[in-house]
Design a protein around this motif. Structure first.
Motif, PDB file in Angstrom:
ATOM      1  N   SER A   1      -7.845  17.806   6.856  1.00 51.97           N
ATOM      2  CA  SER A   1      -7.036  18.730   7.657  1.00 51.97           C
ATOM      3  C   SER A   1      -5.978  19.429   6.803  1.00 51.97           C
ATOM      4  N   LYS A   2      -5.620  18.815   5.664  1.00 56.43           N
ATOM      5  CA  LYS A   2      -4.636  19.438   4.773  1.00 56.43           C
ATOM      6  C   LYS A   2      -5.292  20.393   3.779  1.00 56.43           C
ATOM      7  N   ASN A   3      -6.635  20.494   3.856  1.00 60.04           N
ATOM      8  CA  ASN A   3      -7.378  21.405   3.000  1.00 60.04           C
ATOM      9  C   ASN A   3      -6.964  21.263   1.523  1.00 60.04           C
TER      10      ASN A   3
ATOM     11  N   VAL B   1       0.862  -1.187   0.000  1.00 60.47           N
ATOM     12  CA  VAL B   1       0.000   0.000   0.000  1.00 60.47           C
ATOM     13  C   VAL B   1       0.894   1.231   0.000  1.00 60.47           C
ATOM     14  N   TYR B   2       0.660   2.121  -0.939  1.00 64.01           N
ATOM     15  CA  TYR B   2       1.377   3.402  -0.946  1.00 64.01           C
ATOM     16  C   TYR B   2       0.349   4.494  -0.650  1.00 64.01           C
ATOM     17  N   PRO B   3       0.324   4.975   0.608  1.00 65.62           N
ATOM     18  CA  PRO B   3      -0.673   5.978   0.964  1.00 65.62           C
ATOM     19  C   PRO B   3      -0.148   7.399   0.819  1.00 65.62           C
ATOM     20  N   GLY B   4      -1.052   8.308   0.527  1.00 66.15           N
ATOM     21  CA  GLY B   4      -0.659   9.714   0.453  1.00 66.15           C
ATOM     22  C   GLY B   4      -1.870  10.579   0.186  1.00 66.15           C
ATOM     23  N   THR B   5      -1.623  11.869   0.137  1.00 64.87           N
ATOM     24  CA  THR B   5      -2.708  12.806  -0.161  1.00 64.87           C
ATOM     25  C   THR B   5      -2.750  13.075  -1.670  1.00 64.87           C
ATOM     26  N   PHE B   6      -1.585  13.066  -2.295  1.00 61.78           N
ATOM     27  CA  PHE B   6      -1.471  13.230  -3.749  1.00 61.78           C
ATOM     28  C   PHE B   6      -2.226  14.473  -4.238  1.00 61.78           C
ATOM     29  N   ASP B   7      -1.911  15.604  -3.608  1.00 63.63           N
ATOM     30  CA  ASP B   7      -2.622  16.857  -3.926  1.00 63.63           C
ATOM     31  C   ASP B   7      -1.647  17.910  -4.423  1.00 63.63           C
TER      32      ASP B   7
ATOM     33  N   ILE C   1       4.288   1.286   1.897  1.00 60.26           N
ATOM     34  CA  ILE C   1       5.427   1.916   1.227  1.00 60.26           C
ATOM     35  C   ILE C   1       5.354   3.422   1.462  1.00 60.26           C
ATOM     36  N   ARG C   2       6.451   4.001   1.879  1.00 60.32           N
ATOM     37  CA  ARG C   2       6.526   5.449   2.055  1.00 60.32           C
ATOM     38  C   ARG C   2       7.773   5.955   1.351  1.00 60.32           C
ATOM     39  N   GLY C   3       7.681   7.168   0.840  1.00 62.26           N
ATOM     40  CA  GLY C   3       8.859   7.796   0.244  1.00 62.26           C
ATOM     41  C   GLY C   3       9.563   8.591   1.330  1.00 62.26           C
ATOM     42  N   LEU C   4      10.863   8.624   1.280  1.00 59.68           N
ATOM     43  CA  LEU C   4      11.601   9.361   2.312  1.00 59.68           C
ATOM     44  C   LEU C   4      12.468  10.419   1.634  1.00 59.68           C
TER      45      LEU C   4
ATOM     46  N   LYS D   1      17.073  13.790  -8.222  1.00 61.44           N
ATOM     47  CA  LYS D   1      16.492  14.934  -8.949  1.00 61.44           C
ATOM     48  C   LYS D   1      15.014  15.162  -8.613  1.00 61.44           C
ATOM     49  N   TYR D   2      14.388  14.196  -7.960  1.00 62.35           N
ATOM     50  CA  TYR D   2      12.980  14.368  -7.572  1.00 62.35           C
ATOM     51  C   TYR D   2      12.800  14.574  -6.072  1.00 62.35           C
ATOM     52  N   GLN D   3      13.899  14.491  -5.331  1.00 64.49           N
ATOM     53  CA  GLN D   3      13.788  14.446  -3.865  1.00 64.49           C
ATOM     54  C   GLN D   3      13.237  15.699  -3.225  1.00 64.49           C
ATOM     55  N   THR D   4      13.467  16.834  -3.868  1.00 64.14           N
ATOM     56  CA  THR D   4      13.047  18.079  -3.215  1.00 64.14           C
ATOM     57  C   THR D   4      11.621  18.482  -3.593  1.00 64.14           C
ATOM     58  N   ILE D   5      10.985  17.678  -4.424  1.00 66.37           N
ATOM     59  CA  ILE D   5       9.634  18.052  -4.870  1.00 66.37           C
ATOM     60  C   ILE D   5       8.611  17.757  -3.765  1.00 66.37           C
ATOM     61  N   ALA D   6       7.775  18.724  -3.489  1.00 66.30           N
ATOM     62  CA  ALA D   6       6.693  18.538  -2.516  1.00 66.30           C
ATOM     63  C   ALA D   6       5.409  19.124  -3.091  1.00 66.30           C
TER      64      ALA D   6
ATOM     65  N   GLY E   1       7.939  13.158  -7.905  1.00 65.56           N
ATOM     66  CA  GLY E   1       8.496  12.415  -6.762  1.00 65.56           C
ATOM     67  C   GLY E   1       7.645  11.199  -6.442  1.00 65.56           C
ATOM     68  N   HIS E   2       6.324  11.401  -6.360  1.00 60.17           N
ATOM     69  CA  HIS E   2       5.416  10.264  -6.134  1.00 60.17           C
ATOM     70  C   HIS E   2       5.555   9.241  -7.255  1.00 60.17           C
ATOM     71  N   MET E   3       5.602   9.737  -8.494  1.00 59.85           N
ATOM     72  CA  MET E   3       5.670   8.827  -9.649  1.00 59.85           C
ATOM     73  C   MET E   3       6.925   7.951  -9.576  1.00 59.85           C
TER      74      MET E   3
HETATM   75  P1  ADP Z   1       1.088  12.518   3.085  1.00 55.42           P
HETATM   76  O1  ADP Z   1      -0.041  13.455   3.375  1.00 55.42           O
HETATM   77  O2  ADP Z   1       0.841  11.097   3.510  1.00 55.42           O
HETATM   78  O3  ADP Z   1       2.464  13.001   3.485  1.00 55.42           O
HETATM   79  P2  ADP Z   1       1.929  12.982   0.360  1.00 55.42           P
HETATM   80  O4  ADP Z   1       1.106  12.884  -0.867  1.00 55.42           O
HETATM   81  O5  ADP Z   1       2.493  14.310   0.718  1.00 55.42           O
HETATM   82  O6  ADP Z   1       1.023  12.424   1.509  1.00 55.42           O
HETATM   83  O7  ADP Z   1       3.117  11.934   0.291  1.00 55.42           O
HETATM   84  C1  ADP Z   1       2.894  10.552   0.175  1.00 55.42           C
HETATM   85  C2  ADP Z   1       4.202   9.824   0.347  1.00 55.42           C
HETATM   86  O8  ADP Z   1       5.093  10.166  -0.718  1.00 55.42           O
HETATM   87  C3  ADP Z   1       4.955  10.158   1.632  1.00 55.42           C
HETATM   88  O9  ADP Z   1       5.600   8.979   2.069  1.00 55.42           O
HETATM   89  C4  ADP Z   1       5.950  11.180   1.191  1.00 55.42           C
HETATM   90  O10 ADP Z   1       7.084  11.186   2.037  1.00 55.42           O
HETATM   91  C5  ADP Z   1       6.302  10.654  -0.195  1.00 55.42           C
HETATM   92  N1  ADP Z   1       6.811  11.686  -1.091  1.00 55.42           N
HETATM   93  C6  ADP Z   1       6.214  12.829  -1.470  1.00 55.42           C
HETATM   94  N2  ADP Z   1       7.005  13.534  -2.299  1.00 55.42           N
HETATM   95  C7  ADP Z   1       8.151  12.820  -2.449  1.00 55.42           C
HETATM   96  C8  ADP Z   1       9.386  13.020  -3.156  1.00 55.42           C
HETATM   97  N3  ADP Z   1       9.617  14.125  -3.874  1.00 55.42           N
HETATM   98  N4  ADP Z   1      10.332  12.058  -3.061  1.00 55.42           N
HETATM   99  C9  ADP Z   1      10.112  10.974  -2.312  1.00 55.42           C
HETATM  100  N5  ADP Z   1       9.004  10.715  -1.604  1.00 55.42           N
HETATM  101  C10 ADP Z   1       8.017  11.627  -1.676  1.00 55.42           C
END
Ligand code: ADP
Length: 170
Positions: free
Chosen positions: A43-45, A8-14, A94-97, A130-135, A19-21
């Motif tokens: 809560s993240k609006n 399971v890869y959870p997230g808000t994806f907003d 699964i979580r991205g770090l 190259k994708y690590q700083t994307i939020a 980075g997510h891809m």
């Molecule tokens: P959440 O609200 O759960 O943090 P996000 O959509 O912000 O949801 O992120 C989902 C997951 O993807 C988290 O584990 C987050 O750390 C990871 N993630 C987001 N952006 C990146 C990125 N640029 N590189 C690696 N992991 C990422």
């Protein structure tokens, strides 16, 4: 037949970013089935509705299924992550770090999740540098100030973010 490994890869994806891809592509090599859990997360609006986020993630990940052969399911959820993971029969979360910013939060969440269900392992993957700083949050901020978000999100998503932000400004 060997047991199917479900992640399971959870997230808000907003919105979903490059980075997510990248994390999703890496996960496909590890599991037989990937469930992408899209959290309501009021809560993240969120900028995009839950339905929009589910549709966008589904569309963007569809080509990956053809390439990898791993099944992907995109599922909305509004419950404790561990309950959702149990419900879909997950073996892993699964979580991205990203660098240091994610560590503290992920550390606490994983510790608590292990107490809730010690049988579901949390696996951390690092995106390509190259994708690590994307939020997602910063993508939205850049778009609101009229900046170019093309390097950070899939092409169609970039257009959708700009349209959404422009619509809000009116
Ligand atoms: P959440 O609200 O759960 O943090 P996000 O959509 O912000 O949801 O992120 C989902 C997951 O993807 C988290 O584990 C987050 O750390 C990871 N993630 C987001 N952006 C990146 C990125 N640029 N590189 C690696 N992991 C990422």
């Amino acid at each position: 037949m060997a047991k199917q490994r479900v992640g399971v890869y959870p997230g808000t994806f907003d919105p979903i970013t490059n980075g997510h891809m990248d994390i999703i592509k890496r996960s496909l090599g590890l599991v037989d089935q990937l469930v992408i859990g899209v959290a309501t997360n009021p809560s993240k609006n969120p900028l995009f509705t839950l339905e929009e986020r589910v549709n966008i993630v589904t569309r963007e990940t569809a080509p990956l299924v053809e390439n990898s052969g791993t099944a992907i399911e995109v599922v909305p959820f509004d419950e404790l992550l561990m309950k959702f993971a149990e419900r879909v029969g997950a073996d892993f979360i699964i979580r991205g770090l990203r660098a240091v910013a994610d560590f503290e939060y992920e550390f606490q969440m994983t510790g608590m999740n292990y107490q809730i269900n010690p049988d579901i392992e949390t696996v951390f993957l690092m995106a390509d540098p190259k994708y690590q700083t994307i939020a997602s949050r910063l993508v939205k901020e850049v778009a609101m100030y009229g900046g170019n978000i093309a390097p950070f999100v899939p092409q169609q998503v970039g257009l959708e973010v700009v349209a959404k932000v422009d619509g809000m400004a009116k």
